[in-house]
Write a protein that holds these residues in place. Structure first.
Motif, PDB file in Angstrom:
ATOM      1  N   PRO A 118       9.883   3.643 -11.622  1.00 15.10           N
ATOM      2  CA  PRO A 118      10.368   4.690 -10.726  1.00 15.10           C
ATOM      3  C   PRO A 118       9.399   5.872 -10.742  1.00 15.10           C
ATOM      4  CG  PRO A 118      12.145   3.891 -12.136  1.00 15.10           C
ATOM      5  CD  PRO A 118      10.858   3.320 -12.675  1.00 15.10           C
ATOM      6  N   GLY A 119       9.111   6.432  -9.576  1.00 15.55           N
ATOM      7  CA  GLY A 119       8.170   7.543  -9.492  1.00 15.55           C
ATOM      8  C   GLY A 119       8.542   8.715 -10.380  1.00 15.55           C
ATOM      9  N   LYS A 120       9.845   8.971 -10.524  1.00 12.75           N
ATOM     10  CA  LYS A 120      10.274  10.122 -11.316  1.00 12.75           C
ATOM     11  C   LYS A 120       9.877   9.995 -12.785  1.00 12.75           C
ATOM     12  CE  LYS A 120      14.993   8.386 -11.914  1.00 12.75           C
ATOM     13  NZ  LYS A 120      16.388   8.635 -11.559  1.00 12.75           N
TER      14      LYS A 120
ATOM     15  N   LEU B 148       0.831  -1.210   0.000  1.00 11.46           N
ATOM     16  CA  LEU B 148       0.000   0.000   0.000  1.00 11.46           C
ATOM     17  C   LEU B 148       0.863   1.256   0.000  1.00 11.46           C
ATOM     18  CD1 LEU B 148      -2.863   1.148   0.071  1.00 11.46           C
ATOM     19  CD2 LEU B 148      -2.697   1.157   2.568  1.00 11.46           C
ATOM     20  N   GLU B 149       1.946   1.243   0.751  1.00 10.82           N
ATOM     21  CA  GLU B 149       2.844   2.400   0.858  1.00 10.82           C
ATOM     22  C   GLU B 149       3.578   2.688  -0.450  1.00 10.82           C
ATOM     23  OE1 GLU B 149       3.108   4.313   3.641  1.00 10.82           O
ATOM     24  OE2 GLU B 149       1.588   3.052   4.608  1.00 10.82           O
ATOM     25  N   GLN B 150       3.634   1.701  -1.358  1.00  8.97           N
ATOM     26  CA  GLN B 150       4.381   1.854  -2.601  1.00  8.97           C
ATOM     27  C   GLN B 150       3.479   1.770  -3.827  1.00  8.97           C
ATOM     28  OE1 GLN B 150       8.148  -0.295  -2.669  1.00  8.97           O
ATOM     29  NE2 GLN B 150       7.916  -0.623  -0.485  1.00  8.97           N
ATOM     30  N   SER B 151       2.191   1.957  -3.602  1.00  5.92           N
ATOM     31  CA  SER B 151       1.226   1.924  -4.699  1.00  5.92           C
ATOM     32  C   SER B 151       0.704   3.328  -4.961  1.00  5.92           C
ATOM     33  CB  SER B 151       0.045   1.010  -4.348  1.00  5.92           C
ATOM     34  OG  SER B 151       0.481  -0.316  -4.178  1.00  5.92           O
ATOM     35  N   ALA B 152       0.318   3.557  -6.214  1.00  8.06           N
ATOM     36  CA  ALA B 152      -0.261   4.851  -6.594  1.00  8.06           C
ATOM     37  C   ALA B 152      -1.541   4.593  -7.377  1.00  8.06           C
ATOM     38  CB  ALA B 152       0.728   5.652  -7.437  1.00  8.06           C
ATOM     39  N   ASN B 153      -2.435   5.555  -7.296  1.00  3.31           N
ATOM     40  CA  ASN B 153      -3.686   5.499  -8.048  1.00  3.31           C
ATOM     41  C   ASN B 153      -3.741   6.650  -9.036  1.00  3.31           C
ATOM     42  OD1 ASN B 153      -4.796   3.250  -6.673  1.00  3.31           O
ATOM     43  ND2 ASN B 153      -5.402   4.565  -4.987  1.00  3.31           N
ATOM     44  N   CYS B 154      -4.323   6.379 -10.183  1.00  5.39           N
ATOM     45  CA  CYS B 154      -4.532   7.401 -11.208  1.00  5.39           C
ATOM     46  C   CYS B 154      -6.030   7.560 -11.399  1.00  5.39           C
ATOM     47  CB  CYS B 154      -3.864   6.977 -12.519  1.00  5.39           C
ATOM     48  SG  CYS B 154      -4.056   8.182 -13.849  1.00  5.39           S
ATOM     49  N   VAL B 155      -6.535   8.751 -11.147  1.00  8.19           N
ATOM     50  CA  VAL B 155      -7.964   9.023 -11.320  1.00  8.19           C
ATOM     51  C   VAL B 155      -8.142  10.162 -12.318  1.00  8.19           C
ATOM     52  CG1 VAL B 155      -8.588   8.177  -9.019  1.00  8.19           C
ATOM     53  CG2 VAL B 155      -8.075  10.589  -9.339  1.00  8.19           C
TER      54      VAL B 155
ATOM     55  N   GLU C 115     -17.312  24.751 -20.388  1.00 11.61           N
ATOM     56  CA  GLU C 115     -16.204  23.959 -20.933  1.00 11.61           C
ATOM     57  C   GLU C 115     -15.744  22.944 -19.875  1.00 11.61           C
ATOM     58  OE1 GLU C 115     -14.734  24.230 -24.060  1.00 11.61           O
ATOM     59  OE2 GLU C 115     -16.419  25.566 -24.482  1.00 11.61           O
ATOM     60  N   THR C 116     -15.413  21.754 -20.331  1.00  8.38           N
ATOM     61  CA  THR C 116     -14.922  20.708 -19.439  1.00  8.38           C
ATOM     62  C   THR C 116     -13.495  20.341 -19.817  1.00  8.38           C
ATOM     63  OG1 THR C 116     -17.148  19.803 -19.133  1.00  8.38           O
ATOM     64  CG2 THR C 116     -15.303  18.346 -18.601  1.00  8.38           C
ATOM     65  N   THR C 117     -12.636  20.282 -18.819  1.00 10.58           N
ATOM     66  CA  THR C 117     -11.257  19.854 -18.999  1.00 10.58           C
ATOM     67  C   THR C 117     -11.061  18.568 -18.216  1.00 10.58           C
ATOM     68  OG1 THR C 117     -10.477  22.135 -19.175  1.00 10.58           O
ATOM     69  CG2 THR C 117      -8.828  20.467 -18.634  1.00 10.58           C
ATOM     70  N   LEU C 118     -10.582  17.527 -18.893  1.00 12.40           N
ATOM     71  CA  LEU C 118     -10.257  16.285 -18.213  1.00 12.40           C
ATOM     72  C   LEU C 118      -8.784  16.308 -17.832  1.00 12.40           C
ATOM     73  CD1 LEU C 118     -12.117  13.687 -20.439  1.00 12.40           C
ATOM     74  CD2 LEU C 118     -12.849  14.635 -18.248  1.00 12.40           C
ATOM     75  N   ALA C 119      -8.495  15.813 -16.645  1.00 13.58           N
ATOM     76  CA  ALA C 119      -7.113  15.736 -16.161  1.00 13.58           C
ATOM     77  C   ALA C 119      -6.931  14.410 -15.429  1.00 13.58           C
ATOM     78  CB  ALA C 119      -6.805  16.899 -15.221  1.00 13.58           C
ATOM     79  N   ALA C 120      -5.742  13.866 -15.525  1.00 15.49           N
ATOM     80  CA  ALA C 120      -5.393  12.667 -14.771  1.00 15.49           C
ATOM     81  C   ALA C 120      -4.605  13.096 -13.545  1.00 15.49           C
ATOM     82  CB  ALA C 120      -4.575  11.715 -15.632  1.00 15.49           C
ATOM     83  N   CYS C 121      -4.915  12.501 -12.414  1.00 13.04           N
ATOM     84  CA  CYS C 121      -4.249  12.838 -11.161  1.00 13.04           C
ATOM     85  C   CYS C 121      -3.667  11.565 -10.555  1.00 13.04           C
ATOM     86  CB  CYS C 121      -5.247  13.441 -10.184  1.00 13.04           C
ATOM     87  SG  CYS C 121      -6.079  14.917 -10.801  1.00 13.04           S
ATOM     88  N   VAL C 122      -2.396  11.627 -10.176  1.00 10.10           N
ATOM     89  CA  VAL C 122      -1.714  10.457  -9.620  1.00 10.10           C
ATOM     90  C   VAL C 122      -1.271  10.781  -8.198  1.00 10.10           C
ATOM     91  CG1 VAL C 122       0.147   8.788  -9.930  1.00 10.10           C
ATOM     92  CG2 VAL C 122      -0.887   9.877 -11.937  1.00 10.10           C
ATOM     93  N   VAL C 123      -1.759   9.969  -7.264  1.00  8.43           N
ATOM     94  CA  VAL C 123      -1.421  10.142  -5.853  1.00  8.43           C
ATOM     95  C   VAL C 123      -1.082   8.780  -5.253  1.00  8.43           C
ATOM     96  CG1 VAL C 123      -2.881  12.189  -5.566  1.00  8.43           C
ATOM     97  CG2 VAL C 123      -3.825   9.928  -5.062  1.00  8.43           C
ATOM     98  N   LEU C 124      -0.358   8.790  -4.153  1.00  8.69           N
ATOM     99  CA  LEU C 124      -0.094   7.554  -3.439  1.00  8.69           C
ATOM    100  C   LEU C 124      -1.407   6.951  -2.967  1.00  8.69           C
ATOM    101  CD1 LEU C 124       3.058   8.536  -1.341  1.00  8.69           C
ATOM    102  CD2 LEU C 124       2.966   7.118  -3.415  1.00  8.69           C
TER     103      LEU C 124
ATOM    104  N   VAL D 279       6.831   2.808  -7.854  1.00 10.57           N
ATOM    105  CA  VAL D 279       5.408   2.740  -7.538  1.00 10.57           C
ATOM    106  C   VAL D 279       4.769   1.629  -8.358  1.00 10.57           C
ATOM    107  CG1 VAL D 279       5.088   5.126  -6.781  1.00 10.57           C
ATOM    108  CG2 VAL D 279       4.825   4.576  -9.186  1.00 10.57           C
ATOM    109  N   LEU D 280       3.774   1.023  -7.766  1.00 10.09           N
ATOM    110  CA  LEU D 280       2.931   0.030  -8.408  1.00 10.09           C
ATOM    111  C   LEU D 280       1.669   0.764  -8.828  1.00 10.09           C
ATOM    112  CD1 LEU D 280       2.389  -3.102  -8.854  1.00 10.09           C
ATOM    113  CD2 LEU D 280       1.181  -2.996  -6.663  1.00 10.09           C
TER     114      LEU D 280
END
Length: 186
Positions: A166-168, A65-72, A81-90, A152-153
C-alpha cells in the motif's frame, strides 16, 4: 480496476521470501513498524533482465505503469557537503530534482547520485533500489500521489523481484516526508 497482484501468478508475503532480498530490505521487513501489517507487503519474483519499468510493464501489462513507483537516489550539495536522499515517485512521472528536491535538501545543486554511491551506501542493486531498508540517515521523499495509491509495485532491492505494498506504508518508513509536486510530468 486491477491491482498489481493481478499481473503475477505467484504473489507471496515478502516475509516468506527474505532469502531473496538484500540484507537491508530483509532486516527492515523483520523490524517492520507501521499501521499496515508486514504481511501486506508482498513479493513477486521477476526476471532480472526485465527489471526496468518499461520492460516490466511491457511484459506483464501496460496498465501496471499507472500503479508502479520508482525510487531514485539524489545527491544534494552545499558548501562541500553532500546529502543523499531517496525519492519515490509514480513511474508515470519524473523526480523534480532541481526544484522540489534541491529546495527540500537546502542544496545549491542536486543531481542523481552516482551509481556506485547509490548502490554502495544503500546496499541494494542498481535498477532495484527500494525505499524499504535504505540507510536511516537518508531523507526519504515520497510524492503525495504515491502515498495515496492503494498499492504500488516497486523494486525489491535487487533486480530480481518486486515488492507490492500500500502506498501509505511508504509514508510511514523511517525518515519519510510526503511532498506534493515531487513527481512532475515525464
Amino acid at each position: 480496476m486491477p491491482v498489481p497482484m493481478d499481473a503475477f501468478d505467484d504473489v507471496r508475503p515478502a516475509t516468506a521470501c527474505l532469502d531473496l532480498l538484500p540484507g537491508p530490505v530483509a532486516a527492515a521487513l523483520r523490524d517492520w513498524r507501521g499501521c499496515v501489517p508486514v504481511e501486506e507487503v508482498r513479493y513477486v519474483d521477476t526476471d532480472p533482465a526485465i527489471a526496468d519499468t518499461e520492460l516490466l510493464v511491457g511484459h506483464y501489462g501496460s496498465w501496471l505503469l499507472e500503479q508502479s513507483a520508482n525510487c531514485v537516489v539524489v545527491a544534494g550539495k552545499r558548501a562541500g557537503e553532500t546529502t543523499l536522499a531517496a525519492c519515490v515517485v509514480l513511474s508515470t512521472t519524473r523526480v523534480d530534482v532541481n526544484g522540489t528536491v534541491r529546495r527540500r535538501l537546502g542544496a545549491r545543486k542536486a543531481s542523481f547520485a552516482p551509481m556506485d554511491t547509490a548502490v554502495g551506501e544503500g546496499g541494494m542493486e542498481y535498477g532495484g533500489i527500494t525505499p524499504v531498508g535504505l540507510p536511516a540517515s537518508w531523507p526519504l521523499l515520497v510524492d503525495a500521489a504515491v502515498a495515496d495509491a492503494p498499492f504500488v509495485l516497486i523494486g525489491s532491492g535487487s533486480r530480481r523481484g518486486k515488492l507490492i505494498l500500500p502506498g501509505k506504508t511508504l509514508a510511514e518508513l523511517p525518515g519519510a516526508t510526503v511532498l506534493e509536486g515531487l513527481g512532475v510530468p515525464a
